[in-house]
Design a protein around this motif. Structure first.
Motif, PDB file in Angstrom:
ATOM      1  N   ARG A  63      -9.299  66.498  11.669  1.00  0.00           N
ATOM      2  CA  ARG A  63      -8.236  66.500  13.471  1.00  0.00           C
ATOM      3  C   ARG A  63      -9.381  64.699  13.675  1.00  0.00           C
ATOM      4  NH1 ARG A  63     -11.205  69.332  17.852  1.00  0.00           N
ATOM      5  NH2 ARG A  63     -10.010  70.850  16.965  1.00  0.00           N
ATOM      6  N   GLN A  64      -9.663  64.187  13.273  1.00  0.00           N
ATOM      7  CA  GLN A  64     -10.808  63.189  13.371  1.00  0.00           C
ATOM      8  C   GLN A  64      -8.931  62.029  12.807  1.00  0.00           C
ATOM      9  OE1 GLN A  64     -13.537  61.870  15.452  1.00  0.00           O
ATOM     10  NE2 GLN A  64     -12.582  59.655  15.201  1.00  0.00           N
ATOM     11  N   ALA A  65      -8.796  62.569  11.734  1.00  0.00           N
ATOM     12  CA  ALA A  65      -8.776  60.876  10.914  1.00  0.00           C
ATOM     13  C   ALA A  65      -7.092  61.320  11.771  1.00  0.00           C
ATOM     14  CB  ALA A  65      -8.220  61.611   9.472  1.00  0.00           C
ATOM     15  N   ALA A  66      -6.227  62.191  12.192  1.00  0.00           N
ATOM     16  CA  ALA A  66      -5.556  62.484  12.707  1.00  0.00           C
ATOM     17  C   ALA A  66      -5.489  61.388  13.903  1.00  0.00           C
ATOM     18  CB  ALA A  66      -4.834  63.413  13.445  1.00  0.00           C
ATOM     19  N   ILE A  67      -6.206  61.117  14.866  1.00  0.00           N
ATOM     20  CA  ILE A  67      -6.014  61.081  15.548  1.00  0.00           C
ATOM     21  C   ILE A  67      -6.820  59.200  16.191  1.00  0.00           C
ATOM     22  CG2 ILE A  67      -8.298  60.620  17.958  1.00  0.00           C
ATOM     23  CD1 ILE A  67      -9.480  63.271  17.648  1.00  0.00           C
ATOM     24  N   ASN A  68      -7.416  59.413  14.486  1.00  0.00           N
ATOM     25  CA  ASN A  68      -7.705  57.355  14.071  1.00  0.00           C
ATOM     26  C   ASN A  68      -6.519  56.439  14.021  1.00  0.00           C
ATOM     27  OD1 ASN A  68     -10.377  56.836  14.754  1.00  0.00           O
ATOM     28  ND2 ASN A  68     -10.727  57.853  13.047  1.00  0.00           N
ATOM     29  N   ALA A  69      -5.560  57.765  13.019  1.00  0.00           N
ATOM     30  CA  ALA A  69      -3.682  57.243  12.234  1.00  0.00           C
ATOM     31  C   ALA A  69      -2.966  57.425  13.954  1.00  0.00           C
ATOM     32  CB  ALA A  69      -3.322  58.490  11.797  1.00  0.00           C
ATOM     33  N   CYS A  70      -2.988  58.187  14.739  1.00  0.00           N
ATOM     34  CA  CYS A  70      -1.841  57.788  16.021  1.00  0.00           C
ATOM     35  C   CYS A  70      -2.528  56.906  16.904  1.00  0.00           C
ATOM     36  CB  CYS A  70      -1.934  59.708  16.617  1.00  0.00           C
ATOM     37  SG  CYS A  70      -1.318  60.554  16.205  1.00  0.00           S
ATOM     38  N   LEU A  71      -4.475  56.486  17.055  1.00  0.00           N
ATOM     39  CA  LEU A  71      -4.905  55.121  18.188  1.00  0.00           C
ATOM     40  C   LEU A  71      -4.215  54.241  17.230  1.00  0.00           C
ATOM     41  CD1 LEU A  71      -6.148  54.746  20.911  1.00  0.00           C
ATOM     42  CD2 LEU A  71      -8.064  54.949  19.246  1.00  0.00           C
ATOM     43  N   ARG A  72      -4.184  54.025  15.936  1.00  0.00           N
ATOM     44  CA  ARG A  72      -4.307  52.838  15.604  1.00  0.00           C
ATOM     45  C   ARG A  72      -2.382  53.028  15.554  1.00  0.00           C
ATOM     46  NH1 ARG A  72      -6.509  48.960  14.698  1.00  0.00           N
ATOM     47  NH2 ARG A  72      -4.724  48.269  16.348  1.00  0.00           N
ATOM     48  N   LYS A  73      -1.508  53.603  15.119  1.00  0.00           N
ATOM     49  CA  LYS A  73      -0.163  52.737  15.839  1.00  0.00           C
ATOM     50  C   LYS A  73       0.367  52.469  17.045  1.00  0.00           C
ATOM     51  CE  LYS A  73       4.363  55.164  14.611  1.00  0.00           C
ATOM     52  NZ  LYS A  73       5.575  56.558  14.215  1.00  0.00           N
ATOM     53  N   ALA A  74      -0.392  53.736  17.981  1.00  0.00           N
ATOM     54  CA  ALA A  74      -0.190  52.872  19.276  1.00  0.00           C
ATOM     55  C   ALA A  74      -0.750  51.672  19.121  1.00  0.00           C
ATOM     56  CB  ALA A  74      -0.784  53.634  20.455  1.00  0.00           C
ATOM     57  N   LEU A  75      -1.811  51.159  19.088  1.00  0.00           N
ATOM     58  CA  LEU A  75      -2.260  50.088  19.016  1.00  0.00           C
ATOM     59  C   LEU A  75      -1.249  49.204  18.079  1.00  0.00           C
ATOM     60  CD1 LEU A  75      -6.366  50.688  19.197  1.00  0.00           C
ATOM     61  CD2 LEU A  75      -5.345  50.352  21.050  1.00  0.00           C
ATOM     62  N   ASP A  76      -1.120  48.926  17.653  1.00  0.00           N
ATOM     63  CA  ASP A  76       0.012  48.052  17.032  1.00  0.00           C
ATOM     64  C   ASP A  76       1.082  48.405  17.457  1.00  0.00           C
ATOM     65  OD1 ASP A  76      -2.124  48.081  14.673  1.00  0.00           O
ATOM     66  OD2 ASP A  76      -0.621  49.586  13.531  1.00  0.00           O
ATOM     67  N   GLN A  77       1.711  49.121  17.718  1.00  0.00           N
ATOM     68  CA  GLN A  77       2.694  49.041  18.195  1.00  0.00           C
ATOM     69  C   GLN A  77       2.782  48.677  19.691  1.00  0.00           C
ATOM     70  OE1 GLN A  77       3.969  52.665  19.293  1.00  0.00           O
ATOM     71  NE2 GLN A  77       5.461  52.759  17.068  1.00  0.00           N
TER      72      GLN A  77
END
Length: 86
Positions: A63-77
């Motif tokens: 779950r932690q990795a999923a949160i980090n991946a989603c947050l990273r994608k949103a910040l990059d966008q």
């Protein structure tokens, strides 16, 4: 400590350093430095948590990795969108 043919653990290397031994042979300068982590508390809805858990299960990550991946994608966008506006 282990025999000279075995690789020492990080704790054993730390003990050697604390004892004043030269530990430079254990460092190749080929690794990468990782940023320190900070823990935060985030409140989300139960539905969002279920979606995160479904995503994590589908990707076979925590779950932690999923949160980090989603947050990273949103910040990059967001970064790309801001850069495109200027």
């Amino acid at each position: 400590m282990k025999s000279s043919g075995d690789r020492p653990t990080a704790d054993e290397i730390a003990e050697m350093a604390d004892s004043g031994h030269d530990i430079s042979r254990f460092f190749t300068n080929q690794g990468t430095m990782k940023q320190p982590l900070t823990s935060i508390r985030v409140e989300i809805t139960q539905e969002m948590l279920q979606e995160l858990d479904q995503l994590a299960a589908a990707l076979r990550i925590s779950r932690q990795a999923a949160i980090n991946a989603c947050l990273r994608k949103a910040l990059d966008q967001n970064f790309l969108a801001e850069r495109g506006e200027k």
